[in-house]
Write a protein that holds these residues in place. Structure first.
Motif, PDB file in Angstrom:
ATOM      1  N   ASP A 226      32.511  14.485  -8.809  1.00  0.00           N
ATOM      2  CA  ASP A 226      32.936  13.601  -7.724  1.00  0.00           C
ATOM      3  C   ASP A 226      32.402  14.092  -6.380  1.00  0.00           C
ATOM      4  O   ASP A 226      31.969  13.303  -5.534  1.00  0.00           O
ATOM      5  N   ARG A 227      32.401  15.407  -6.196  1.00  0.00           N
ATOM      6  CA  ARG A 227      31.933  15.967  -4.936  1.00  0.00           C
ATOM      7  C   ARG A 227      30.436  15.747  -4.736  1.00  0.00           C
ATOM      8  O   ARG A 227      29.981  15.406  -3.645  1.00  0.00           O
ATOM      9  N   ILE A 228      29.666  15.914  -5.789  1.00  0.00           N
ATOM     10  CA  ILE A 228      28.222  15.758  -5.668  1.00  0.00           C
ATOM     11  C   ILE A 228      27.851  14.302  -5.406  1.00  0.00           C
ATOM     12  O   ILE A 228      26.911  13.998  -4.670  1.00  0.00           O
ATOM     13  N   GLN A 229      28.613  13.370  -5.993  1.00  0.00           N
ATOM     14  CA  GLN A 229      28.337  11.954  -5.759  1.00  0.00           C
ATOM     15  C   GLN A 229      28.499  11.608  -4.281  1.00  0.00           C
ATOM     16  O   GLN A 229      27.654  10.932  -3.685  1.00  0.00           O
ATOM     17  N   GLN A 230      29.560  12.098  -3.681  1.00  0.00           N
ATOM     18  CA  GLN A 230      29.800  11.823  -2.269  1.00  0.00           C
ATOM     19  C   GLN A 230      28.737  12.483  -1.391  1.00  0.00           C
ATOM     20  O   GLN A 230      28.207  11.861  -0.451  1.00  0.00           O
ATOM     21  N   GLU A 231      28.370  13.717  -1.711  1.00  0.00           N
ATOM     22  CA  GLU A 231      27.395  14.432  -0.896  1.00  0.00           C
ATOM     23  C   GLU A 231      26.025  13.761  -0.926  1.00  0.00           C
ATOM     24  O   GLU A 231      25.371  13.607   0.111  1.00  0.00           O
ATOM     25  N   VAL A 232      25.575  13.349  -2.113  1.00  0.00           N
ATOM     26  CA  VAL A 232      24.253  12.731  -2.232  1.00  0.00           C
ATOM     27  C   VAL A 232      24.215  11.395  -1.496  1.00  0.00           C
ATOM     28  O   VAL A 232      23.257  11.098  -0.769  1.00  0.00           O
ATOM     29  N   ALA A 233      25.258  10.586  -1.663  1.00  0.00           N
ATOM     30  CA  ALA A 233      25.286   9.283  -0.996  1.00  0.00           C
ATOM     31  C   ALA A 233      25.274   9.449   0.527  1.00  0.00           C
ATOM     32  O   ALA A 233      24.559   8.726   1.240  1.00  0.00           O
ATOM     33  N   GLU A 234      26.062  10.394   1.034  1.00  0.00           N
ATOM     34  CA  GLU A 234      26.110  10.607   2.487  1.00  0.00           C
ATOM     35  C   GLU A 234      24.780  11.129   3.021  1.00  0.00           C
ATOM     36  O   GLU A 234      24.311  10.694   4.075  1.00  0.00           O
ATOM     37  N   ARG A 235      24.149  12.028   2.282  1.00  0.00           N
ATOM     38  CA  ARG A 235      22.874  12.592   2.743  1.00  0.00           C
ATOM     39  C   ARG A 235      21.776  11.530   2.746  1.00  0.00           C
ATOM     40  O   ARG A 235      20.967  11.466   3.675  1.00  0.00           O
ATOM     41  N   ALA A 236      21.732  10.688   1.729  1.00  0.00           N
ATOM     42  CA  ALA A 236      20.741   9.611   1.694  1.00  0.00           C
ATOM     43  C   ALA A 236      20.970   8.637   2.843  1.00  0.00           C
ATOM     44  O   ALA A 236      20.010   8.169   3.481  1.00  0.00           O
TER      45      ALA A 236
ATOM     46  N   PRO B  23       0.802  -1.228   0.000  1.00  0.00           N
ATOM     47  CA  PRO B  23       0.000   0.000   0.000  1.00  0.00           C
ATOM     48  C   PRO B  23       0.831   1.273   0.000  1.00  0.00           C
ATOM     49  O   PRO B  23       0.285   2.368  -0.028  1.00  0.00           O
ATOM     50  N   ARG B  24       2.142   1.157   0.059  1.00  0.00           N
ATOM     51  CA  ARG B  24       2.969   2.359   0.125  1.00  0.00           C
ATOM     52  C   ARG B  24       2.922   3.138  -1.187  1.00  0.00           C
ATOM     53  O   ARG B  24       2.939   2.570  -2.269  1.00  0.00           O
ATOM     54  N   ASN B  25       2.903   4.445  -1.082  1.00  0.00           N
ATOM     55  CA  ASN B  25       3.031   5.309  -2.246  1.00  0.00           C
ATOM     56  C   ASN B  25       4.510   5.458  -2.583  1.00  0.00           C
ATOM     57  O   ASN B  25       5.349   5.562  -1.685  1.00  0.00           O
ATOM     58  N   MET B  26       4.828   5.473  -3.871  1.00  0.00           N
ATOM     59  CA  MET B  26       6.212   5.625  -4.280  1.00  0.00           C
ATOM     60  C   MET B  26       6.408   6.979  -4.941  1.00  0.00           C
ATOM     61  O   MET B  26       5.598   7.418  -5.764  1.00  0.00           O
ATOM     62  N   VAL B  27       7.476   7.654  -4.558  1.00  0.00           N
ATOM     63  CA  VAL B  27       7.896   8.917  -5.167  1.00  0.00           C
ATOM     64  C   VAL B  27       9.184   8.625  -5.906  1.00  0.00           C
ATOM     65  O   VAL B  27      10.123   8.056  -5.337  1.00  0.00           O
ATOM     66  N   ILE B  28       9.267   9.017  -7.184  1.00  0.00           N
ATOM     67  CA  ILE B  28      10.420   8.637  -7.992  1.00  0.00           C
ATOM     68  C   ILE B  28      11.150   9.861  -8.540  1.00  0.00           C
ATOM     69  O   ILE B  28      10.540  10.875  -8.882  1.00  0.00           O
ATOM     70  N   GLY B  29      12.464   9.750  -8.559  1.00  0.00           N
ATOM     71  CA  GLY B  29      13.309  10.732  -9.230  1.00  0.00           C
ATOM     72  C   GLY B  29      14.303   9.983 -10.094  1.00  0.00           C
ATOM     73  O   GLY B  29      14.867   8.983  -9.656  1.00  0.00           O
ATOM     74  N   VAL B  30      14.503  10.430 -11.312  1.00  0.00           N
ATOM     75  CA  VAL B  30      15.464   9.800 -12.226  1.00  0.00           C
ATOM     76  C   VAL B  30      16.321  10.913 -12.819  1.00  0.00           C
ATOM     77  O   VAL B  30      15.813  11.774 -13.543  1.00  0.00           O
ATOM     78  N   ASP B  31      17.591  10.901 -12.502  1.00  0.00           N
ATOM     79  CA  ASP B  31      18.486  11.980 -12.938  1.00  0.00           C
ATOM     80  C   ASP B  31      19.892  11.430 -13.133  1.00  0.00           C
ATOM     81  O   ASP B  31      20.314  10.511 -12.422  1.00  0.00           O
ATOM     82  N   ARG B  32      20.617  12.022 -14.095  1.00  0.00           N
ATOM     83  CA  ARG B  32      22.053  11.765 -14.126  1.00  0.00           C
ATOM     84  C   ARG B  32      22.679  12.375 -12.877  1.00  0.00           C
ATOM     85  O   ARG B  32      22.163  13.338 -12.321  1.00  0.00           O
ATOM     86  N   LEU B  33      23.796  11.820 -12.465  1.00  0.00           N
ATOM     87  CA  LEU B  33      24.494  12.356 -11.300  1.00  0.00           C
ATOM     88  C   LEU B  33      25.226  13.629 -11.732  1.00  0.00           C
ATOM     89  O   LEU B  33      26.299  13.578 -12.336  1.00  0.00           O
ATOM     90  N   ASP B  34      24.623  14.766 -11.434  1.00  0.00           N
ATOM     91  CA  ASP B  34      25.151  16.034 -11.909  1.00  0.00           C
ATOM     92  C   ASP B  34      24.729  17.126 -10.931  1.00  0.00           C
ATOM     93  O   ASP B  34      23.609  17.106 -10.411  1.00  0.00           O
ATOM     94  N   TYR B  35      25.613  18.094 -10.706  1.00  0.00           N
ATOM     95  CA  TYR B  35      25.303  19.155  -9.743  1.00  0.00           C
ATOM     96  C   TYR B  35      24.134  20.021 -10.192  1.00  0.00           C
ATOM     97  O   TYR B  35      23.512  20.703  -9.379  1.00  0.00           O
ATOM     98  N   SER B  36      23.792  19.992 -11.486  1.00  0.00           N
ATOM     99  CA  SER B  36      22.677  20.803 -11.965  1.00  0.00           C
ATOM    100  C   SER B  36      21.327  20.211 -11.590  1.00  0.00           C
ATOM    101  O   SER B  36      20.299  20.891 -11.690  1.00  0.00           O
ATOM    102  N   LYS B  37      21.299  18.951 -11.161  1.00  0.00           N
ATOM    103  CA  LYS B  37      20.024  18.264 -10.928  1.00  0.00           C
ATOM    104  C   LYS B  37      19.418  18.540  -9.551  1.00  0.00           C
ATOM    105  O   LYS B  37      18.293  18.133  -9.275  1.00  0.00           O
TER     106      LYS B  37
END
Length: 461
Positions: A303-313, A249-263
């Motif tokens: 490289d910096r954005i990849q590390q930041e997103v992974a750590e925040r998640a 029954p869970r609702n799913m929220v989806i995001g699909v993006d290249r790993l890029d600081y503009s996203k």
């Protein structure tokens, strides 16, 4: 009838046909039927700069050109990805300009021109794509090419004050004026380019004779009907059926993006965290799926954005997760277009919140994938080019964490009738302005037989 010649930085994978999605699908629509020639970098490096592989599929001849490692470093990683990309996405702080890179960028455009001259016919129509190849028309003109040449800029064009931060700005503007038609995504992009041209008009006239270049907005789109069909059929895929059972029954929220600081991925995760903090009633009822294929590596901003997103998640899951519920599933890999279409249709909310984007076709794919009887809701950044066409989405400022959080909460609780009305409005636009209409609009303006219908430098909206 004139043959269409397309030039882009990269080609579709040879031997596999044109890939689904993005630029490849858009250009396949232009080549469909009559065929033509498509020249691009093979993606390979070679010490033999003249190496070229030719392959013909479905009336289209693909010409794949190798580059040297030095070419890739200066032309692709240097000027294209460390100067033009950050500038056009309003990140002047990430500019890394060097004179050797600029010389290599111009030289590689010269290599493209040399390769193309050998294959051109007198009546060919040439359509050049994206910021990697801005100087290509000027390089072709120097070699005596008089064919009609068009250029399409897929990413944003920056405001005039920001554009002035670009080293050799006049060189890039003069190169634009070697084209017969220049297309951009939005009216705002057109205004920005015209402002830049007007501010340097005297200097530019000394550099290059005016051609009466036509500048217009041609918003790129998707094959709406085909994608909707793909999404319906995807519901029968075993992996989609399994996800339906697992999410329950869970609702799913989806995001699909290249790993890029503009996203805007860190900002998006902050919005999700704000939602979980403000709305404890959604705990264990909402799952966020973020699919983020790895982008360019070895460049500091990426490289910096990849590390930041992974750590925040990771921190978000540690704070809110339970034994049987993980709030965010963050996946660094690509999926097939069919599987993505099924995931879009399965999701109650599509989250498309870039800090700056030329168009963003994920927004359009998400809408096309929905079940009209029970559609999901698109939450869309005001800074995506698609926002100019998709006012029936929930438009947000991605820098405003509470704005994003509130929009997700509203989307999750939106009544069925409102969801249906918003979706129907968005689909009407997508059905009328599909990818074939986009390519036809541009080609009609590039083909001299269509001239006279619209005055130079006006173009369509």
């Amino acid at each position: 009838m004139s043959r269409l010649v397309i030039v882009s930085n990269r080609l579709p994978a040879l031997g596999k046909g044109v890939a689904a999605g993005g630029l490849a699908v858009a250009l396949e629509a232009a080549l469909k039927g009559e065929g033509g020639l498509w020249l691009g970098w093979s993606g390979k490096t070679s010490e033999n700069p003249g190496a070229m592989q030719m392959q013909t599929e479905r009336q289209v001849t693909y010409a794949a050109m190798d580059l040297t490692p030095e070419d890739v470093a200066g032309y692709y990683e240097g000027i294209s990805n460390s100067v033009l990309w950050p500038l056009c996405h309003y990140r002047a702080d990430l500019l890394e300009f060097t004179r050797p890179d600029m010389e290599r960028y111009m030289a590689v455009n010269g290599k493209f021109a040399e390769a193309l001259v050998e294959m051109l016919r007198p009546d060919d129509l040439i359509w050049v794509h994206d910021y990697h190849l801005i100087p290509l028309a000027a390089a072709l003109r120097k070699r005596g090419v008089q064919n009609r040449i068009g250029y399409f800029h897929h990413i944003p064009w920056p405001a005039q004050d920001l554009f002035r931060a670009l080293p050799r700005a006049k060189c890039f503007l003069a190169a634009m004026l070697a084209y017969d038609v220049v297309g951009l995504q939005t009216r705002a992009d057109v205004r920005n380019l015209r402002d830049a041209l007007d501010s340097m008009r005297r200097d530019l006239e000394e550099i290059t004779p005016p051609r009466g270049t036509r500048i217009g907005a041609y918003p790129i789109s998707i094959d709406t009907a085909a994608f909707a069909t793909r999404a319906r059929r995807a519901q029968e895929l075993p992996r989609i059926r399994d996800l339906i059972q697992r999410f329950g029954p869970r609702n799913m929220v989806i995001g699909v993006d290249r790993l890029d600081y503009s996203k805007g991925l860190p900002e998006r995760l902050r919005g999700i965290e704000q939602l979980l903090e403000d709305h404890p009633e959604v705990h264990n009822k909402v799952s966020f799926l973020q699919i983020t294929p790895a982008s360019r590596s070895g460049i500091e901003g990426y490289d910096r954005i990849q590390q930041e997103v992974a750590e925040r998640a990771g921190r978000l899951n540690a704070k809110y997760g339970t034994l049987d519920w993980v709030p965010v599933r963050y996946i660094n890999r690509a999926f097939s277009h069919s599987l993505l279409a099924g995931l879009y249709r399965l999701s109650r909310v599509g989250l498309v919140t870039p800090l700056r984007d030329g168009m963003n076709l994920v927004a359009k794919e998400y809408v096309a994938a929905q079940d009209p009887a029970d559609p999901g809701v698109l939450v869309l950044s005001q800074f995506a080019g698609s926002a100019a066409e998709m006012g029936a989405a929930l438009i947000v400022n991605p820098h405003d964490v509470e704005d994003v959080s509130n929009a997700i909460a509203r989307a999750l609780t939106m009544p069925l009738e409102e969801r249906q009305e918003r979706h129907a409005s968005l689909m009407r636009r997508l059905s009328q302005h599909h990818v074939a209409a986009w390519s036809r609009s541009f080609m009609n303006d590039l083909d001299p037989r269509s001239l006279g219908a619209v005055s130079p430098a006006s173009g369509p909206d």
